[in-house]
Write a protein that holds these residues in place. Sequence first.
Motif, PDB file in Angstrom:
ATOM      1  N   VAL A 174       0.877  -1.172   0.000  1.00  0.00           N
ATOM      2  CA  VAL A 174       0.000   0.000   0.000  1.00  0.00           C
ATOM      3  C   VAL A 174       0.917   1.226   0.000  1.00  0.00           C
ATOM      4  CG1 VAL A 174      -1.716   1.313   1.318  1.00  0.00           C
ATOM      5  CG2 VAL A 174      -1.806  -1.183   1.292  1.00  0.00           C
ATOM      6  N   VAL A 175       0.610   2.186  -0.879  1.00  0.00           N
ATOM      7  CA  VAL A 175       1.454   3.381  -0.938  1.00  0.00           C
ATOM      8  C   VAL A 175       0.683   4.572  -0.371  1.00  0.00           C
ATOM      9  CG1 VAL A 175       2.950   4.803  -2.367  1.00  0.00           C
ATOM     10  CG2 VAL A 175       2.485   2.436  -3.040  1.00  0.00           C
ATOM     11  N   LYS A 176       1.228   5.143   0.699  1.00  0.00           N
ATOM     12  CA  LYS A 176       0.596   6.316   1.331  1.00  0.00           C
ATOM     13  C   LYS A 176       1.567   7.490   1.268  1.00  0.00           C
ATOM     14  CE  LYS A 176      -1.673   8.116   5.354  1.00  0.00           C
ATOM     15  NZ  LYS A 176      -1.974   8.118   6.757  1.00  0.00           N
ATOM     16  N   ARG A 177       1.068   8.586   0.697  1.00  0.00           N
ATOM     17  CA  ARG A 177       1.962   9.729   0.483  1.00  0.00           C
ATOM     18  C   ARG A 177       2.556  10.237   1.794  1.00  0.00           C
ATOM     19  NH1 ARG A 177       2.448  12.160  -3.983  1.00  0.00           N
ATOM     20  NH2 ARG A 177       0.328  11.809  -4.720  1.00  0.00           N
ATOM     21  N   GLY A 178       3.847  10.537   1.731  1.00  0.00           N
ATOM     22  CA  GLY A 178       4.535  11.056   2.908  1.00  0.00           C
ATOM     23  C   GLY A 178       5.037   9.933   3.818  1.00  0.00           C
ATOM     24  N   TYR A 203      -3.813   3.775  -1.739  1.00  0.00           N
ATOM     25  CA  TYR A 203      -4.364   3.919  -0.382  1.00  0.00           C
ATOM     26  C   TYR A 203      -5.857   4.266  -0.480  1.00  0.00           C
ATOM     27  CZ  TYR A 203      -5.003   6.389   4.130  1.00  0.00           C
ATOM     28  OH  TYR A 203      -5.449   6.831   5.338  1.00  0.00           O
ATOM     29  N   MET A 204      -6.700   3.484   0.213  1.00  0.00           N
ATOM     30  CA  MET A 204      -8.157   3.654   0.068  1.00  0.00           C
ATOM     31  C   MET A 204      -8.792   4.181   1.348  1.00  0.00           C
ATOM     32  SD  MET A 204      -9.319   0.184  -1.884  1.00  0.00           S
ATOM     33  CE  MET A 204      -8.599  -0.958  -0.733  1.00  0.00           C
ATOM     34  N   ASP A 205      -9.976   4.746   1.174  1.00  0.00           N
ATOM     35  CA  ASP A 205     -10.734   5.308   2.292  1.00  0.00           C
ATOM     36  C   ASP A 205     -11.638   4.259   2.932  1.00  0.00           C
ATOM     37  OD1 ASP A 205     -11.928   5.384  -0.246  1.00  0.00           O
ATOM     38  OD2 ASP A 205     -13.479   6.764   0.425  1.00  0.00           O
ATOM     39  N   ASP A 215      -5.412  13.585  -0.976  1.00  0.00           N
ATOM     40  CA  ASP A 215      -4.012  13.979  -1.186  1.00  0.00           C
ATOM     41  C   ASP A 215      -3.021  12.899  -0.753  1.00  0.00           C
ATOM     42  OD1 ASP A 215      -4.982  16.342  -2.002  1.00  0.00           O
ATOM     43  OD2 ASP A 215      -4.404  17.491  -0.221  1.00  0.00           O
ATOM     44  N   ASP A 216      -3.472  11.989   0.125  1.00  0.00           N
ATOM     45  CA  ASP A 216      -2.573  10.931   0.614  1.00  0.00           C
ATOM     46  C   ASP A 216      -2.390   9.807  -0.404  1.00  0.00           C
ATOM     47  OD1 ASP A 216      -2.412  12.201   3.073  1.00  0.00           O
ATOM     48  OD2 ASP A 216      -4.045  11.032   3.953  1.00  0.00           O
ATOM     49  N   VAL A 217      -3.223   9.815  -1.449  1.00  0.00           N
ATOM     50  CA  VAL A 217      -3.186   8.720  -2.424  1.00  0.00           C
ATOM     51  C   VAL A 217      -2.067   8.970  -3.432  1.00  0.00           C
ATOM     52  CG1 VAL A 217      -4.487   7.476  -4.209  1.00  0.00           C
ATOM     53  CG2 VAL A 217      -5.676   8.428  -2.209  1.00  0.00           C
ATOM     54  N   VAL A 218      -1.167   8.023  -3.552  1.00  0.00           N
ATOM     55  CA  VAL A 218      -0.175   8.059  -4.631  1.00  0.00           C
ATOM     56  C   VAL A 218      -0.803   7.244  -5.759  1.00  0.00           C
ATOM     57  CG1 VAL A 218       2.181   7.490  -5.318  1.00  0.00           C
ATOM     58  CG2 VAL A 218       1.697   8.210  -2.954  1.00  0.00           C
ATOM     59  N   THR A 219      -1.110   7.888  -6.875  1.00  0.00           N
ATOM     60  CA  THR A 219      -1.918   7.215  -7.900  1.00  0.00           C
ATOM     61  C   THR A 219      -1.093   6.188  -8.683  1.00  0.00           C
ATOM     62  OG1 THR A 219      -1.367   8.834  -9.587  1.00  0.00           O
ATOM     63  CG2 THR A 219      -3.335   9.288  -8.246  1.00  0.00           C
ATOM     64  N   SER A 264      -8.024   5.839  -8.393  1.00  0.00           N
ATOM     65  CA  SER A 264      -7.904   6.637  -9.620  1.00  0.00           C
ATOM     66  C   SER A 264      -8.530   5.961 -10.842  1.00  0.00           C
ATOM     67  CB  SER A 264      -6.438   6.978  -9.891  1.00  0.00           C
ATOM     68  OG  SER A 264      -5.708   5.825 -10.215  1.00  0.00           O
ATOM     69  N   ARG A 265      -8.637   4.608 -10.830  1.00  0.00           N
ATOM     70  CA  ARG A 265      -9.270   3.925 -11.973  1.00  0.00           C
ATOM     71  C   ARG A 265     -10.177   2.820 -11.440  1.00  0.00           C
ATOM     72  NH1 ARG A 265      -3.968   4.822 -14.646  1.00  0.00           N
ATOM     73  NH2 ARG A 265      -3.139   2.730 -14.323  1.00  0.00           N
ATOM     74  N   PRO A 266     -11.351   3.198 -10.868  1.00  0.00           N
ATOM     75  CA  PRO A 266     -12.194   2.208 -10.199  1.00  0.00           C
ATOM     76  C   PRO A 266     -12.645   1.086 -11.127  1.00  0.00           C
ATOM     77  CG  PRO A 266     -13.195   4.416 -10.087  1.00  0.00           C
ATOM     78  CD  PRO A 266     -11.932   4.537 -10.878  1.00  0.00           C
ATOM     79  N   PHE A 267     -12.837  -0.103 -10.531  1.00  0.00           N
ATOM     80  CA  PHE A 267     -13.199  -1.274 -11.340  1.00  0.00           C
ATOM     81  C   PHE A 267     -14.497  -1.896 -10.844  1.00  0.00           C
ATOM     82  CE2 PHE A 267      -9.366  -1.754  -8.677  1.00  0.00           C
ATOM     83  CZ  PHE A 267      -9.916  -2.414  -7.593  1.00  0.00           C
ATOM     84  N   CYS A 268     -15.426  -1.055 -10.366  1.00  0.00           N
ATOM     85  CA  CYS A 268     -16.710  -1.566  -9.867  1.00  0.00           C
ATOM     86  C   CYS A 268     -17.476  -2.332 -10.944  1.00  0.00           C
ATOM     87  CB  CYS A 268     -17.583  -0.424  -9.357  1.00  0.00           C
ATOM     88  SG  CYS A 268     -16.816   0.532  -8.043  1.00  0.00           S
TER      89      CYS A 268
END
Length: 343
Positions: A174-178, A203-205, A215-219, A264-268
């Motif tokens: 999981v990539v979390k900014r900062g 990183y998901m909510d 802003d915490d999401v590294v796309t 950034s590219r949902p797959f629902c």
Amino acid sequence: MPEPLPMLPRPLDTRGRPLHDLRISVTDRCNFRCVYCMPRAVFGPDHAFLPRDELLSFDEITRLVATFTRLGVEKVRLTGGEPLVRRELPALVGQLAAFPGVRDLTLTTNGVLLPAQAAALREAGLHRVTISLDADDDATFMRLNDARVPVAKVLSGIEAAEAAGLGPIKLNMVVKRGWNEHAILPMARRFRGTGRILRFIEYMDVGHSNGWRLDDVVTADEILSTVGSEFPLEPMPPTKPGEVAERYRYADGAGEIGVIASVSRPFCGTCDRARLSADGQLYTCLFATRGHDLRALVRGGVSDEVLETTLRGIWEGRDDRYSEIRSAETVELPKVEMSYIGG
Ligand code: SAM
Ligand code: SF4
Ligand code: SF4
């Protein structure tokens, strides 16, 4: 184990999606306190985890899986919380491995308990494991897991899983900014050419305790250009419909990576997953705010026929597509926690 009952017509939800994949959380407890999942400030010493008698027993899980397989589930993933902290887990694996309909029986783990358990899990019939590792340097990894666990412990888990025949291993980062975007390239360097498939996860909510901000999401785009800056990448076709990881191969032939771009590219549109929490609530979306109480049905002596009809009705009524409609409002909804619903 009784003879398997014949398959039933497969239900489709309101968007035409079949039910294919069941994730079962076997415990809401964990030996880590990852900042993006179970932050220590919320999951501290006073946190009320589920009492033992509220957890589904292995027989209750097995009965539910029997019905799910008749409705089309072919892939079962054990998760949590940390699934390996659930006592006697290989016994459950053995019960589930006996279903011919379960073509893919896997487990997601932080890896720390694998050296002690990998052989027993494999012997019981587990096919594969996915292991989470968010950085390959101790300072970053320990800051993220907040449980003082060094990278070497997870590497031992990876080796134990491979030695037991649970490979090829997929690794989740999981990539979390900062926090760990500086570890993207070192992780790619470390695992390319090893046969281990590194998958970067946005990183998901999930839940409402991790204080998620967009802003915490590294796309995925940022992740791919970071890796691609040193190692050129080429896209690969999906191996099956509904696959959540986009696959890329290293142009020099050193293997592949994946990105799971749920923000950034949902797959629902192709999501075919249901989730069963440790206390038997069925959720039709990772971001659901309420589940369906299957434990009450099972403990209330429901017949197989009524159980089937109920599960079919739940799936046929499903309309979820949270990631496609994510907004400032939906982020604030009281969603259930990842450690409870199962990642
Ligand atoms: N404890 C096990 C583990 O960490 O592998 C299994 C459960 S964990 C909830 C399953 C996966 O979800 C892990 O790979 C974890 O990194 C990922 N995860 C947890 N919280 C997340 C979040 N907020 N966004 C994206 N992935 C998350
Ligand atoms: Fe535990 Fe997995 Fe959540 Fe980390 S991501 S706190 S290891 S359940
Ligand atoms: Fe599936 Fe819900 Fe995730 Fe969309 S948001 S992919 S419906 S779990």
